[in-house]
Design a protein around this motif. Sequence first.
Motif, PDB file in Angstrom:
ATOM      1  N   HIS A 288       0.843  -1.194   0.000  1.00  0.00           N
ATOM      2  CA  HIS A 288       0.000   0.000   0.000  1.00  0.00           C
ATOM      3  C   HIS A 288       0.875   1.240   0.000  1.00  0.00           C
ATOM      4  CE1 HIS A 288       0.992   0.435   4.262  1.00  0.00           C
ATOM      5  NE2 HIS A 288       0.756  -0.856   4.372  1.00  0.00           N
ATOM      6  N   SER A 289       0.224   2.391  -0.055  1.00  0.00           N
ATOM      7  CA  SER A 289       0.903   3.678  -0.013  1.00  0.00           C
ATOM      8  C   SER A 289       1.719   3.814   1.276  1.00  0.00           C
ATOM      9  CB  SER A 289      -0.143   4.791  -0.083  1.00  0.00           C
ATOM     10  OG  SER A 289       0.374   6.017   0.404  1.00  0.00           O
ATOM     11  N   PRO A 290       2.847   4.545   1.230  1.00  0.00           N
ATOM     12  CA  PRO A 290       3.637   4.763   2.441  1.00  0.00           C
ATOM     13  C   PRO A 290       3.035   5.786   3.392  1.00  0.00           C
ATOM     14  CG  PRO A 290       4.637   5.921   0.595  1.00  0.00           C
ATOM     15  CD  PRO A 290       3.513   5.096   0.026  1.00  0.00           C
ATOM     16  N   ALA A 291       1.897   6.392   3.050  1.00  0.00           N
ATOM     17  CA  ALA A 291       1.274   7.378   3.928  1.00  0.00           C
ATOM     18  C   ALA A 291       0.980   6.748   5.287  1.00  0.00           C
ATOM     19  CB  ALA A 291      -0.017   7.907   3.300  1.00  0.00           C
ATOM     20  N   GLY A 292       1.494   7.348   6.345  1.00  0.00           N
ATOM     21  CA  GLY A 292       1.296   6.819   7.688  1.00  0.00           C
ATOM     22  C   GLY A 292       2.394   5.891   8.154  1.00  0.00           C
ATOM     23  N   GLY A 293       3.287   5.500   7.244  1.00  0.00           N
ATOM     24  CA  GLY A 293       4.428   4.678   7.629  1.00  0.00           C
ATOM     25  C   GLY A 293       4.050   3.339   8.232  1.00  0.00           C
ATOM     26  N   GLN A 294       3.084   2.643   7.619  1.00  0.00           N
ATOM     27  CA  GLN A 294       2.559   1.418   8.228  1.00  0.00           C
ATOM     28  C   GLN A 294       3.123   0.122   7.649  1.00  0.00           C
ATOM     29  OE1 GLN A 294       0.262   1.551  10.910  1.00  0.00           O
ATOM     30  NE2 GLN A 294       0.931   3.683  10.809  1.00  0.00           N
ATOM     31  N   GLY A 295       3.729   0.160   6.470  1.00  0.00           N
ATOM     32  CA  GLY A 295       4.066  -1.067   5.750  1.00  0.00           C
ATOM     33  C   GLY A 295       4.972  -2.020   6.495  1.00  0.00           C
ATOM     34  N   MET A 296       6.204  -1.601   6.814  1.00  0.00           N
ATOM     35  CA  MET A 296       7.137  -2.486   7.509  1.00  0.00           C
ATOM     36  C   MET A 296       6.622  -2.842   8.891  1.00  0.00           C
ATOM     37  SD  MET A 296      11.183  -1.969   8.467  1.00  0.00           S
ATOM     38  CE  MET A 296      10.821  -0.804   9.802  1.00  0.00           C
ATOM     39  N   ASN A 297       5.929  -1.896   9.530  1.00  0.00           N
ATOM     40  CA  ASN A 297       5.393  -2.154  10.860  1.00  0.00           C
ATOM     41  C   ASN A 297       4.388  -3.291  10.839  1.00  0.00           C
ATOM     42  OD1 ASN A 297       6.176   0.155  13.004  1.00  0.00           O
ATOM     43  ND2 ASN A 297       6.213   0.980  10.931  1.00  0.00           N
ATOM     44  N   LEU A 298       3.478  -3.256   9.870  1.00  0.00           N
ATOM     45  CA  LEU A 298       2.513  -4.333   9.740  1.00  0.00           C
ATOM     46  C   LEU A 298       3.224  -5.658   9.477  1.00  0.00           C
ATOM     47  CD1 LEU A 298      -0.462  -5.233   9.506  1.00  0.00           C
ATOM     48  CD2 LEU A 298      -0.351  -4.620   7.083  1.00  0.00           C
ATOM     49  N   GLY A 299       4.251  -5.624   8.629  1.00  0.00           N
ATOM     50  CA  GLY A 299       4.997  -6.830   8.323  1.00  0.00           C
ATOM     51  C   GLY A 299       5.716  -7.406   9.535  1.00  0.00           C
ATOM     52  N   LEU A 300       6.289  -6.543  10.365  1.00  0.00           N
ATOM     53  CA  LEU A 300       6.979  -7.029  11.564  1.00  0.00           C
ATOM     54  C   LEU A 300       5.997  -7.636  12.559  1.00  0.00           C
ATOM     55  CD1 LEU A 300       9.612  -4.192  12.034  1.00  0.00           C
ATOM     56  CD2 LEU A 300      10.081  -6.592  11.506  1.00  0.00           C
ATOM     57  N   PHE A 339      -6.646   2.397   5.514  1.00  0.00           N
ATOM     58  CA  PHE A 339      -6.195   3.604   6.197  1.00  0.00           C
ATOM     59  C   PHE A 339      -5.203   4.380   5.332  1.00  0.00           C
ATOM     60  CE2 PHE A 339      -3.132   5.442   9.407  1.00  0.00           C
ATOM     61  CZ  PHE A 339      -3.931   6.503   9.780  1.00  0.00           C
ATOM     62  N   ALA A 340      -4.208   3.690   4.788  1.00  0.00           N
ATOM     63  CA  ALA A 340      -3.216   4.342   3.936  1.00  0.00           C
ATOM     64  C   ALA A 340      -3.865   4.901   2.675  1.00  0.00           C
ATOM     65  CB  ALA A 340      -2.110   3.354   3.571  1.00  0.00           C
ATOM     66  N   SER A 341      -4.823   4.179   2.137  1.00  0.00           N
ATOM     67  CA  SER A 341      -5.505   4.641   0.933  1.00  0.00           C
ATOM     68  C   SER A 341      -6.308   5.901   1.210  1.00  0.00           C
ATOM     69  CB  SER A 341      -6.424   3.532   0.406  1.00  0.00           C
ATOM     70  OG  SER A 341      -7.107   3.940  -0.754  1.00  0.00           O
ATOM     71  N   ARG A 342      -6.969   5.953   2.380  1.00  0.00           N
ATOM     72  CA  ARG A 342      -7.745   7.144   2.726  1.00  0.00           C
ATOM     73  C   ARG A 342      -6.842   8.368   2.880  1.00  0.00           C
ATOM     74  NH1 ARG A 342     -11.108   3.529   5.792  1.00  0.00           N
ATOM     75  NH2 ARG A 342      -9.860   3.871   7.678  1.00  0.00           N
ATOM     76  N   LEU A 343      -5.696   8.181   3.530  1.00  0.00           N
ATOM     77  CA  LEU A 343      -4.758   9.295   3.679  1.00  0.00           C
ATOM     78  C   LEU A 343      -4.296   9.792   2.309  1.00  0.00           C
ATOM     79  CD1 LEU A 343      -2.461   8.237   6.681  1.00  0.00           C
ATOM     80  CD2 LEU A 343      -4.182  10.059   6.638  1.00  0.00           C
ATOM     81  N   THR A 344      -4.017   8.856   1.414  1.00  0.00           N
ATOM     82  CA  THR A 344      -3.559   9.240   0.080  1.00  0.00           C
ATOM     83  C   THR A 344      -4.644  10.006  -0.666  1.00  0.00           C
ATOM     84  OG1 THR A 344      -2.125   7.287  -0.009  1.00  0.00           O
ATOM     85  CG2 THR A 344      -2.609   8.374  -2.092  1.00  0.00           C
ATOM     86  N   ARG A 345      -5.883   9.547  -0.581  1.00  0.00           N
ATOM     87  CA  ARG A 345      -6.976  10.242  -1.270  1.00  0.00           C
ATOM     88  C   ARG A 345      -7.208  11.623  -0.668  1.00  0.00           C
ATOM     89  NH1 ARG A 345      -9.518   5.106  -1.089  1.00  0.00           N
ATOM     90  NH2 ARG A 345     -10.940   5.830   0.546  1.00  0.00           N
TER      91      ARG A 345
END
Length: 387
Positions: A288-300, A339-345
């Motif tokens: 997903h988009s990097p907005a909010g910085g969630q990607g690696m966190n979700l993966g961990l 969540f990331a998609s909403r921030l991007t929109r």
Amino acid sequence: MLPATTDVLIVGAGPVGLATATALAQAGVAVTVTDRAPGAAHTSRAAVVHARTLEVLDRIGAAAPLVDAGIPAPRFTIRDRDRVLVPVTFDTLPTPYPYALMVPQSTTEAVLGDRLTAAGGTVLRGYEATGLDGRTVTFATGERVTARYVVAADGMHSTLRHLAGIGFGTSGAGGSATTGGESFTLADVQVHGGPPRDEVVLYFSRAGLLVWAPLPDGTVRIVAAVGDAPEQPGAAYIQFLLDGRGPVRERARVDDVVWGSRFRVHHRVADTFRAGPVLLAGDAGHVHSPAGGQGMNLGLRDALALAGALTETLGSGSETPLDRYAAERRPAAREVVRFASRLTRLATVPAPLRPLRNGALSALSLLPAFRESLAFRLSSLERPAHR
């Protein structure tokens, strides 16, 4: 040389694969970790570790060294140029880590690699997975490894996910499985001026979103959604983005680009996180988009949940924990992607709607409950039941 058999084979030695392997090795599970790259990465996309992720990483002894290596950012703001639309503070959150920890992904991988080594594990590098037959993975060298379980931690373009026949469609959050995805430029820059260095800023602008994230070495990570990102962004290009999307009164002036790159992301979630002995974690299961910085966190958080499920299954013989992992992590991924998609929109609404968006966000930000809710959401902490 690869072993012929192992309890768990992890393909991919990024932060997700390393965290999964470390937790398994600490639990006494025979785990083999492979990666197609000949060496560890020294550059990275992710730059923030949130509170809940640090709590989870503390289980394997990785939180303290990460905190020592990073800088805490107790404040996150959403801005339209100089106007603060939503100020978010983390310092009142019920956690030992009331901040967003700014630390490069390469440092996170180094810390996790040290923890894996301390647990008696190692990464076998230069091995590219090319085939999958049930529980047996074939590598480009011709070697084959048969495992009781196989973990696909090999990223967005996961070979194992493809070989296991798991679909990787749209998330239902506005992404497309057929387009080229959103294009982003990324650069670590030496810069003076601009926002405070203990604050992460998400800029909304007519041209698109821009993230300002300070790093421990004094540089600032800039991430921006652009139509056609250059392969290696230069100082003039990053200055152009900052001038068009960033602060006006406290202009940020770029002195040098230390490192830059480009990437594309879709908004996708795998159709399932489990196909027999194959289990997905991290970007192999969601992007997903990097907005909010969630990607690696979700993966961990995937990684530690999966390691726990595998340890329980290998000890009991019941695969219920693995089914539970797959059933729980996919909805968690879908929620983060939404969540990331909403921030991007929100960041890219048409110009006529920007005043309405700004007014609505500013009004909401006056409500303590709204700011608190966003702080919990960004940090991935659960709100107390009485709230």
